[in-house]
Write a protein that holds these residues in place. Structure first.
Motif, PDB file in Angstrom:
ATOM      1  N   PRO A 163       7.315   2.645  -9.128  1.00 27.40           N
ATOM      2  CA  PRO A 163       8.376   2.802  -8.229  1.00 27.40           C
ATOM      3  C   PRO A 163       9.569   1.679  -7.859  1.00 27.40           C
ATOM      4  CG  PRO A 163       6.251   2.404  -6.949  1.00 27.40           C
ATOM      5  CD  PRO A 163       6.082   2.570  -8.569  1.00 27.40           C
ATOM      6  N   ALA A 164       9.091   0.484  -8.138  1.00 28.77           N
ATOM      7  CA  ALA A 164       9.668  -0.639  -7.998  1.00 28.77           C
ATOM      8  C   ALA A 164      10.796  -0.733  -8.922  1.00 28.77           C
ATOM      9  CB  ALA A 164       8.787  -1.886  -7.886  1.00 28.77           C
ATOM     10  N   LEU A 165      10.607  -0.378 -10.275  1.00 28.25           N
ATOM     11  CA  LEU A 165      11.713  -0.111 -11.315  1.00 28.25           C
ATOM     12  C   LEU A 165      12.677   0.774 -11.100  1.00 28.25           C
ATOM     13  CD1 LEU A 165       9.463  -0.657 -14.343  1.00 28.25           C
ATOM     14  CD2 LEU A 165      11.066  -2.253 -13.439  1.00 28.25           C
ATOM     15  N   ARG A 166      12.168   2.013 -10.287  1.00 30.72           N
ATOM     16  CA  ARG A 166      13.251   3.021 -10.111  1.00 30.72           C
ATOM     17  C   ARG A 166      14.021   2.476  -8.935  1.00 30.72           C
ATOM     18  NH1 ARG A 166       8.609   6.380 -10.425  1.00 30.72           N
ATOM     19  NH2 ARG A 166       8.609   6.672  -8.197  1.00 30.72           N
ATOM     20  N   VAL A 167      13.352   1.919  -8.007  1.00 34.30           N
ATOM     21  CA  VAL A 167      14.352   1.357  -6.710  1.00 34.30           C
ATOM     22  C   VAL A 167      15.246   0.240  -7.241  1.00 34.30           C
ATOM     23  CG1 VAL A 167      14.200   0.119  -4.610  1.00 34.30           C
ATOM     24  CG2 VAL A 167      12.469   1.845  -5.045  1.00 34.30           C
ATOM     25  N   ALA A 185       8.951   6.720   1.917  1.00 32.71           N
ATOM     26  CA  ALA A 185       9.949   5.968   1.591  1.00 32.71           C
ATOM     27  C   ALA A 185      10.615   5.428   2.798  1.00 32.71           C
ATOM     28  CB  ALA A 185      11.218   6.717   0.632  1.00 32.71           C
ATOM     29  N   ILE A 186      10.841   6.323   4.057  1.00 37.94           N
ATOM     30  CA  ILE A 186      11.386   5.940   5.194  1.00 37.94           C
ATOM     31  C   ILE A 186      10.519   4.695   5.857  1.00 37.94           C
ATOM     32  CG2 ILE A 186      11.827   6.866   7.798  1.00 37.94           C
ATOM     33  CD1 ILE A 186      12.621   9.395   6.416  1.00 37.94           C
ATOM     34  N   ALA A 187       9.169   5.066   5.742  1.00 36.02           N
ATOM     35  CA  ALA A 187       8.343   4.114   6.340  1.00 36.02           C
ATOM     36  C   ALA A 187       8.299   2.904   5.476  1.00 36.02           C
ATOM     37  CB  ALA A 187       6.791   4.448   6.189  1.00 36.02           C
ATOM     38  N   MET A 188       8.535   2.762   4.249  1.00 31.79           N
ATOM     39  CA  MET A 188       8.595   1.349   3.486  1.00 31.79           C
ATOM     40  C   MET A 188      10.005   0.933   4.029  1.00 31.79           C
ATOM     41  SD  MET A 188       7.298   2.614  -0.342  1.00 31.79           S
ATOM     42  CE  MET A 188       7.787   0.805  -0.855  1.00 31.79           C
ATOM     43  N   GLY A 189      11.021   1.678   4.091  1.00 35.62           N
ATOM     44  CA  GLY A 189      12.334   0.942   4.612  1.00 35.62           C
ATOM     45  C   GLY A 189      12.129   0.136   5.738  1.00 35.62           C
ATOM     46  N   VAL A 243       0.825  -1.157  -0.096  1.00 32.39           N
ATOM     47  CA  VAL A 243      -0.033   0.092   0.037  1.00 32.39           C
ATOM     48  C   VAL A 243       0.857   1.366   0.100  1.00 32.39           C
ATOM     49  CG1 VAL A 243      -1.783   1.392   1.329  1.00 32.39           C
ATOM     50  CG2 VAL A 243      -1.823  -1.219   0.963  1.00 32.39           C
ATOM     51  N   LEU A 244       2.015   1.257   0.814  1.00 30.11           N
ATOM     52  CA  LEU A 244       2.609   2.291   0.741  1.00 30.11           C
ATOM     53  C   LEU A 244       3.421   2.578  -0.440  1.00 30.11           C
ATOM     54  CD1 LEU A 244       4.373   1.991   4.297  1.00 30.11           C
ATOM     55  CD2 LEU A 244       2.785   3.744   3.946  1.00 30.11           C
ATOM     56  N   SER A 245       3.895   1.505  -1.146  1.00 34.00           N
ATOM     57  CA  SER A 245       4.470   1.705  -2.488  1.00 34.00           C
ATOM     58  C   SER A 245       3.530   2.319  -3.473  1.00 34.00           C
ATOM     59  CB  SER A 245       4.936   0.317  -3.224  1.00 34.00           C
ATOM     60  OG  SER A 245       3.675  -0.142  -3.405  1.00 34.00           O
TER      61      SER A 245
END
Length: 384
Positions: free
Chosen positions: A237-241, A201-205, A187-189
């Protein structure tokens, strides 16, 4: 950073790191390196792992995250996004898994080394693409697409083996916790493209670390957390990461894992005294992969062939089979998992992976060079 995103340089680094680990282990520095690998790090009394396990369980989860993002893309928008596209490489991949298992079992059946049958089933995408980049100038795009799809499907098989075969004492409460954390991560992504991208991004980490911890504590191998996070993350965003992580994975994670895994003392025994695990892997990677992928690939092009479809010549299939025998990363991990309780066999299995992959690497270089020469002198006619 662009060098670490290329196909050639990361493969060279991985090979050099494995060679360095083997050299160090068999030098005067070997005992010290082994002690360093066994040092426990973490919060004393709360959560500690040896340095070797931090590399194999935590850092390698980042590699599997990157792999899973690529899997997600290929399954939705790439070379595996329809059953018709996936059929031929899937059949070839099945042959490239089953035949090496059969070869290995012929050597190890009835011995304590029999548990290592999954080891020779993997293909290292980085190495395979690296060999293509170095030796494959002029090859048709169809062969590259076939090989990429084949290697990705091999990765899926390896992931399934890790998840199913090396899971013990399952803690279902931790699985539920990991599932909830994974859902929060997904959900955060989807919020990463909003103005609150930094706190998101911090929360996702933090949630990703929690997911990894819950998976580790659940009894499932912790690298599966990386797979789950990569598949769950929203694709854009996954491809960017993935793009950001790729040079770190290629330049740090994989070389460090290869060095750590290759810290193996070469046994001072005659060839007759070597474990069936060593011989099974040594033969199954180069020979089993070539036979399995070539035969199954040839069959697949007749089973799934439609008028107008291009067929890969037999020489291309043989070259693809040799590339498939370059196991390295996932095979090294499978060796560690299969013989975690038998260090002597594990070390010989690791040597089998290193030597078998090297033989495959040399064969692949020769065969890909031959096919490249063939296509440069006999170009494929352009289709309308």
């Amino acid at each position: 950073m662009s060098l670490l995103r290329s196909a050639r340089f990361p493969a060279v680094m991985l090979l050099a790191s494995a060679a360095a680990g083997l050299i160090v282990a068999n030098s005067a520095a070997g005992p010290g390196a082994a002690e360093l690998k066994a040092v426990h790090l973490g919060v004393p009394g709360v959560f500690e792992l040896s340095a070797g396990h931090w590399i194999a369980d935590a850092l390698l989860a980042v590699f599997f995250f990157v792999v899973a993002v690529e899997l997600q893309f290929e399954l939705t928008n790439g070379q595996l996004n329809s059953p018709r596209k996936a059929l031929q490489p899937a059949i070839a991949a099945a042959g490239g898994v089953l035949v090496p298992i059969i070869v290995y079992v012929l050597f190890a059946h009835g011995t304590e080394a029999a548990a290592g049958w999954p080891i020779p089933t993997a293909t290292d995408i980085a190495f395979a693409l690296g060999v293509l980049a170095v030796f494959g100038r002029g090859l048709p795009s169809g062969l590259r697409i076939f090989l990429l799809a084949l290697a990705i499907l091999d990765d899926i098989v390896g992931i399934v083996f890790i998840a199913v075969l090396f899971t013990s004492d399952v803690d279902f409460a931790m699985i539920v916790a990991a599932t909830v954390a994974l859902a929060v991560f997904a959900v955060l992504s989807r919020l990463l493209d909003t103005r609150a991208r930094v706190p998101v991004a911090i929360a996702m980490g933090l949630v990703a670390v929690a997911t990894w911890y819950f998976v580790y504590e659940s009894g499932i191998h912790a690298t599966i957390a990386g797979v789950a996070l990569g598949l769950a993350m929203f694709q854009t965003p996954a491809l960017r990461v993935r793009h950001v992580l790729e040079p770190w994975v290629n330049g740090l994670v994989l070389p460090l894992f290869a060095f750590s895994s290759a810290l193996v003392v070469i046994p001072a025994v005659s060839p007759r005294e070597l474990s069936p695990a060593f011989w099974g892997i040594l033969v199954a990677l180069p020979v089993g992969k070539i036979i399995g992928i070539t035969a199954a690939g040839w069959i697949s092009q007749r089973v799934g062939h439609k008028e107008g479809d291009e067929r890969l010549p037999l020489g291309d299939l043989i070259a693809a089979g040799a590339l498939g025998g370059i196991g390295f990363t996932v095979s090294l991990l499978l060796a560690e998992l299969a013989f975690a309780g038998a260090p002597g066999i594990r070390d010989q299995a690791t040597l089998g992976v290193l030597l078998g992959s090297t033989v495959s690497l040399i064969l692949a270089g020769v065969l890909v060079s031959w096919r490249s020469w063939h296509y440069r002198h006999h170009p494929v006619p352009a289709t309308a």
